[in-house]
Design a protein around this motif. Sequence first.
Motif, PDB file in Angstrom:
ATOM      1  N   ASN A 179      -5.042   2.451  11.536  1.00  0.00           N
ATOM      2  CA  ASN A 179      -4.194   1.822  10.541  1.00  0.00           C
ATOM      3  C   ASN A 179      -2.889   1.389  11.209  1.00  0.00           C
ATOM      4  O   ASN A 179      -2.016   2.214  11.495  1.00  0.00           O
ATOM      5  N   ASP A 181      -0.407  -0.300  10.092  1.00  0.00           N
ATOM      6  CA  ASP A 181       0.798  -0.103   9.278  1.00  0.00           C
ATOM      7  C   ASP A 181       1.307   1.331   9.401  1.00  0.00           C
ATOM      8  O   ASP A 181       2.521   1.573   9.491  1.00  0.00           O
ATOM      9  N   THR A 184       3.025   1.650  12.647  1.00  0.00           N
ATOM     10  CA  THR A 184       4.359   1.045  12.572  1.00  0.00           C
ATOM     11  C   THR A 184       5.353   2.001  11.926  1.00  0.00           C
ATOM     12  O   THR A 184       6.481   2.172  12.406  1.00  0.00           O
ATOM     13  N   ALA A 206       7.180   1.690   3.601  1.00  0.00           N
ATOM     14  CA  ALA A 206       6.070   1.158   2.812  1.00  0.00           C
ATOM     15  C   ALA A 206       6.478   1.228   1.349  1.00  0.00           C
ATOM     16  O   ALA A 206       6.951   2.270   0.880  1.00  0.00           O
ATOM     17  N   GLN A 212       3.286  -2.398   0.704  1.00  0.00           N
ATOM     18  CA  GLN A 212       3.788  -3.474   1.564  1.00  0.00           C
ATOM     19  C   GLN A 212       4.888  -2.938   2.478  1.00  0.00           C
ATOM     20  O   GLN A 212       5.794  -2.237   2.041  1.00  0.00           O
ATOM     21  N   LEU A 213       4.820  -3.252   3.787  1.00  0.00           N
ATOM     22  CA  LEU A 213       5.863  -2.818   4.714  1.00  0.00           C
ATOM     23  C   LEU A 213       7.114  -3.676   4.534  1.00  0.00           C
ATOM     24  O   LEU A 213       7.041  -4.897   4.454  1.00  0.00           O
TER      25      LEU A 213
END
Length: 297
Positions: A179, A181, A184, A206, A212-213
Amino acid sequence: MTTLQNIPEKRYDPSDISLKYVKKKDEITGDDVDPNILRAEMSCGHAVDPNSLTAWCRSLIDQNHYKFHCPAVKDGTNEKCGKEWPYQEVRKLAVLTDEEQQDFEERLAALAAAEYCEFKSCPSCHSYVERKDLTNLNVCCLICTAQLGRPFEFCWQCLKEWKGSAPRADRCENTECKNRDLETLKNCIVIELPGTTVTNCPSIRACPICGQLIEHNQTGCKNVRCSRCQNEFCFACLEPTRACQATRPNSYFTTCAKPVAPKQTSIPTWNRRAPPLVTFPHNSADRERSPNTCLLF
């Protein structure tokens, strides 16, 4: 992001009486070098130049916004206008070329669709698909299954043909599956939010509603609004803005009642059409195999 230098120079046609022309500064850029340059007035009353309007709206699309809002500052205040401009108005007053119209409209359509459904391309036949079960990364493509004469399943996360047991919510058994995200969020730096007393805050969050980042733009207060689900929350404690302010009123630029939330280790699954579903446990090999069936577009 596209800059003004990348956009061909445009000028309004003085014979076009459908526009209201004004000799005022460009209220997007503040440019007032040549008072003889013809500018047009938007529906909100602010003056624009077709070049700056094109650049501003393109920058919004680059930031995944499909609605256009006026960035001009209201007279005598520090408050932005914020009025929404219809696309038809933007298209006309930005004097969009045929190529720009096609680019804008294709990207706007994709952004608007992404707000209501998440779709990806099958790695084999490239059909656009949407998952039925948002908690299962294992997806069965009906087109490839029919063409191959066997079930073709792929991983929603790494977009490789599925390996391992299913259903799974975390990853398949392809070595490169992860993943990104979450990676990140794990590796982001911690920052001080300029203009506030908030310190040691992760630089990327998030959205607590849709996942959504979001990266704080380092200006304004500590609250942010998600461009996808429009949820407004505190970047520091991750509580909804209203809840954060209720526990410590007027703390837009100061610390919250709650401590700064640590780096997130999970991302919510957002079902745009139904109440949230219960996620599968990561160790789900003993569950009945039930791959997603793709929905074809």
